[in-house]
Design a protein around this motif. Structure first.
Motif, short mmCIF file in Angstrom:
data_model
loop_
_atom_site.label_atom_id
_atom_site.label_comp_id
_atom_site.label_asym_id
_atom_site.label_seq_id
_atom_site.Cartn_x
_atom_site.Cartn_y
_atom_site.Cartn_z
N ASN A 99 71.80 19.20 57.26
CA ASN A 99 71.66 20.20 56.22
C ASN A 99 73.00 20.90 56.05
O ASN A 99 73.85 20.86 56.93
CB ASN A 99 70.58 21.23 56.55
N LYS A 100 73.14 21.58 54.93
CA LYS A 100 74.36 22.32 54.68
C LYS A 100 74.32 23.64 55.44
O LYS A 100 73.27 24.26 55.56
CB LYS A 100 74.52 22.60 53.18
N PRO A 101 75.44 24.07 55.94
CA PRO A 101 75.46 25.33 56.68
C PRO A 101 75.05 26.49 55.79
O PRO A 101 75.40 26.56 54.62
CB PRO A 101 76.92 25.48 57.12
N ASP A 148 71.62 27.43 62.82
CA ASP A 148 70.69 27.68 63.92
C ASP A 148 70.61 26.42 64.76
O ASP A 148 70.68 25.30 64.23
CB ASP A 148 69.30 28.03 63.39
N VAL A 149 70.46 26.60 66.07
CA VAL A 149 70.53 25.45 66.97
C VAL A 149 69.44 25.55 68.04
O VAL A 149 69.22 26.62 68.62
CB VAL A 149 71.91 25.34 67.65
N ILE A 150 68.78 24.42 68.29
CA ILE A 150 67.90 24.27 69.44
C ILE A 150 68.56 23.28 70.37
O ILE A 150 68.78 22.12 70.00
CB ILE A 150 66.51 23.74 69.04
N THR A 151 68.90 23.72 71.57
CA THR A 151 69.59 22.87 72.53
C THR A 151 68.72 22.64 73.75
O THR A 151 68.23 23.59 74.35
CB THR A 151 70.92 23.52 72.98
N THR A 152 68.53 21.40 74.10
CA THR A 152 67.78 21.03 75.29
C THR A 152 68.65 20.15 76.15
O THR A 152 69.12 19.11 75.71
CB THR A 152 66.49 20.29 74.93
N ALA A 153 68.89 20.57 77.37
CA ALA A 153 69.71 19.79 78.30
C ALA A 153 69.31 20.18 79.70
O ALA A 153 68.73 21.24 79.94
CB ALA A 153 71.19 20.04 78.06
N GLN A 186 71.96 34.57 62.86
CA GLN A 186 72.02 33.24 63.47
C GLN A 186 71.22 33.24 64.76
O GLN A 186 71.26 34.19 65.54
CB GLN A 186 73.47 32.84 63.74
N LEU A 187 70.48 32.17 64.98
CA LEU A 187 69.59 32.08 66.13
C LEU A 187 69.84 30.79 66.89
O LEU A 187 69.94 29.71 66.30
CB LEU A 187 68.13 32.14 65.68
N ALA A 188 69.96 30.90 68.22
CA ALA A 188 70.11 29.73 69.09
C ALA A 188 69.05 29.79 70.17
O ALA A 188 68.71 30.87 70.67
CB ALA A 188 71.50 29.69 69.71
N MET A 189 68.52 28.64 70.52
CA MET A 189 67.57 28.53 71.61
C MET A 189 68.07 27.48 72.58
O MET A 189 68.49 26.40 72.16
CB MET A 189 66.18 28.15 71.10
N ARG A 232 66.02 25.52 59.32
CA ARG A 232 66.51 24.14 59.44
C ARG A 232 67.45 23.97 60.63
O ARG A 232 68.64 23.64 60.47
CB ARG A 232 67.19 23.71 58.15
N PRO A 233 66.95 24.17 61.82
CA PRO A 233 67.84 24.16 63.00
C PRO A 233 68.39 22.77 63.31
O PRO A 233 67.72 21.75 63.10
CB PRO A 233 66.93 24.63 64.13
N ALA A 234 69.60 22.76 63.81
CA ALA A 234 70.16 21.52 64.38
C ALA A 234 69.54 21.36 65.76
O ALA A 234 69.58 22.28 66.58
CB ALA A 234 71.68 21.63 64.48
#
Length: 496
Positions: free
Chosen positions: A6-8, A52-57, A191-194, A213-215
């Motif tokens: 998606n576009k920023p 917005d970003v959802i990061t799982t590691a 801006q939201l990050a998880m 539309r989170p990355a």
């Protein structure tokens, strides 16, 4: 990695070479001489693009810097503010993690404070007033927002760390209220990050309702590929995973022997996980008697904040090398060189097992993740094992699949002793009296000789020979949680 295109929505950070953007900084320079980890290499550019970003590691993969560096690179949280009015808010499930994030943020040059339980209102104001970044636990943050003492009008960036725990049933309402207040009060886009080591599909669906539309950046364990709708479970994939079958009366002597072997060389530490607060206290006392010369530190939610902080300081400075804890220590707490993780009780959920295991083998180091399995917990272990990624499976042993129905039924009935000590993890109506998880040991730690797995993985030194065959103590001690079979409900951990 799975990423939605998606576009920023927001303006990206300009290049650090652009003279018109003095606040922007080269994010790689903030890492110093460290090479970006996979999660950092993918999450930081996406966040700098304004997404917005959802990061799982997996644990120990560098998620904390992955969400703090984009804020520092944009100049957020660097300057002092007026009162309790942060630009960056990091929400965490535990006090210890909030303190840890505050300290990392300060190393990046950010003005950072924390708002958690366990400190007085005066200490809270002194700790968080004028800070550009505030890390805090949901209950205290919501309380100050509701009372109008914490203003979110200048907020630009919110991070939910250990997001699977924050969005569990125990925290969902508080987190939703915090995010709702942030969206109402902040000026412009928020801006939201998880970030988390585990992110079950059903929890991810809830999380995405708060985001635009989170990355999605999923760093699967080595050799695995996570489909978009699958549960993502990271963990200590670089560790040696071992399961030892034993009896309840042999748990602590065996654990003491493994701890002594792991700490034979100077440095490093060991983390021992128990299911309940009651067991943490009892077992820390017993291990202290068995481990002559070692300071054994307990950590559980009922301890006051000063004792909890003193415990963490003792561990980080090497004064103590043995931590006995509930799952409070499994969530994001960074300890120096954890050589061995011991599960004295099986975790209530696969996610909790992953977080526990992730305390070792961090940042490329080696480590061992040891499950000590008694007959009373075999059925629960089977349900947990099925949900673990292959990389976290200890080699199968013949005994772990042998479920004694008589034992399960006996533990399920209970005899009235265990209810008070079994802790809040047990479902209603099923707090059982359990066998001697910390009964009087027979002989020294080195005498325990349980059956250990022999299929290729390195085994702890004491885990050899045949399984201990002595009968269980007739004077059983309640509280091992031995009869609690199957996945448990998410535990409320608010206000810790």
């Amino acid at each position: 990695m799975t990423q939605t295109q998606n576009k920023p929505r927001r303006s990206p950070v300009a290049s650090s070479s652009d003279p018109k953007t003095p606040l922007s900084r080269d994010w790689r320079a903030l890492l110093g001489d460290r090479t970006p980890t996979p999660v950092q290499a993918q999450a930081i550019p996406a966040l700098l693009e304004g997404r917005d970003v959802i990061t799982t590691a997996r644990t120990g993969s560098g998620k904390t810097l992955a969400f703090l560096i984009p804020a520092a690179a944009r100049g957020w949280g660097l300057r002092e503010t007026r009162g309790l009015r942060p630009e960056v808010l990091v929400v965490t499930p535990t006090r210890e993690l909030a303190v840890q994030i505050r300290d990392v943020a300060r190393e990046l040059g950010m003005t950072a404070g924390r708002i958690t339980g366990g400190i007085t209102p005066t200490q809270t104001r002194r700790e968080a007033s004028g800070k550009g970044l505030i890390a805090g636990t949901p209950g205290r943050l919501k309380d100050l927002i509701t009372r109008g003492e914490l203003s979110l009008a200048g907020l630009k960036y919110v991070v939910l760390d250990e997001a699977d725990e924050l969005l569990s049933l125990g925290f969902l309402r508080d987190v939703g209220d915090i995010l709702g207040a942030a969206q109402r009060q902040s000026q412009g886009d928020l801006q939201l990050a998880m970030a988390s080591a585990t992110f079950p599909a059903e929890i991810r669906a809830v999380a995405e309702r708060f985001m635009t539309r989170p990355a999605r950046i999923d760093i699967a364990p080595a050799g695995e590929t996570a489909a978009p709708q699958q549960d993502v479970l990271g963990g200590a994939t670089g560790a040696t995973h071992v399961l030892v079958n034993t009896e309840a009366t042999d748990l602590l002597p065996l654990a003491a022997g493994q701890i002594q072997e792991a700490l034979r060389e100077p440095g490093g530490c060991v983390v021992v996980f128990c299911r309940t607060k009651f067991l943490v206290k009892r077992r820390a006392e017993r291990l202290s008697a068995l481990l002559d010369g070692e300071l054994v530190s307990p950590l559980e939610g009922n301890m006051d904040q000063k004792k909890r902080e003193r415990t963490m300081t003792q561990l980080r400075e090497g004064e103590s090398r043995v931590l006995v804890a509930t799952d409070i220590a499994g969530r994001g707490i960074d300890l120096p060189e954890v050589r061995l993780v011991i599960h004295l009780d099986i975790a209530a959920t696969a996610e909790d097992h992953v977080h526990r295991s992730g305390r070792t083998a961090r940042a490329g180091r080696s480590g061992t993740n040891l499950v000590l399995l008694i007959p009373e917990q075999r059925a629960l272990w089977q349900s947990i094992r099925r949900r673990l990624p292959d990389a976290l499976h200890p080699p199968l042993t013949p005994d772990e699949g042998r479920i004694d129905k008589a034992i399960q039924e006996k533990r399920g009935q209970g005899r009235g002793q265990g209810g008070a000590s079994a802790g809040r993890g047990a479902p209603q109506g099923s707090r059982q009296n359990s066998s001697a998880g910390q009964g009087q040991p027979r002989g020294s730690a080195g005498q325990a000789t349980p059956h250990a797995s022999r299929s290729g993985s390195a085994r702890p030194q004491q885990a050899s020979g045949g399984r201990a065959s002595s009968p269980r103590s007739q004077d059983s001690t309640p509280g091992t949680g031995a009869g609690r079979v199957g996945p448990q409900r998410p535990k409320r951990r608010g206000g810790r």
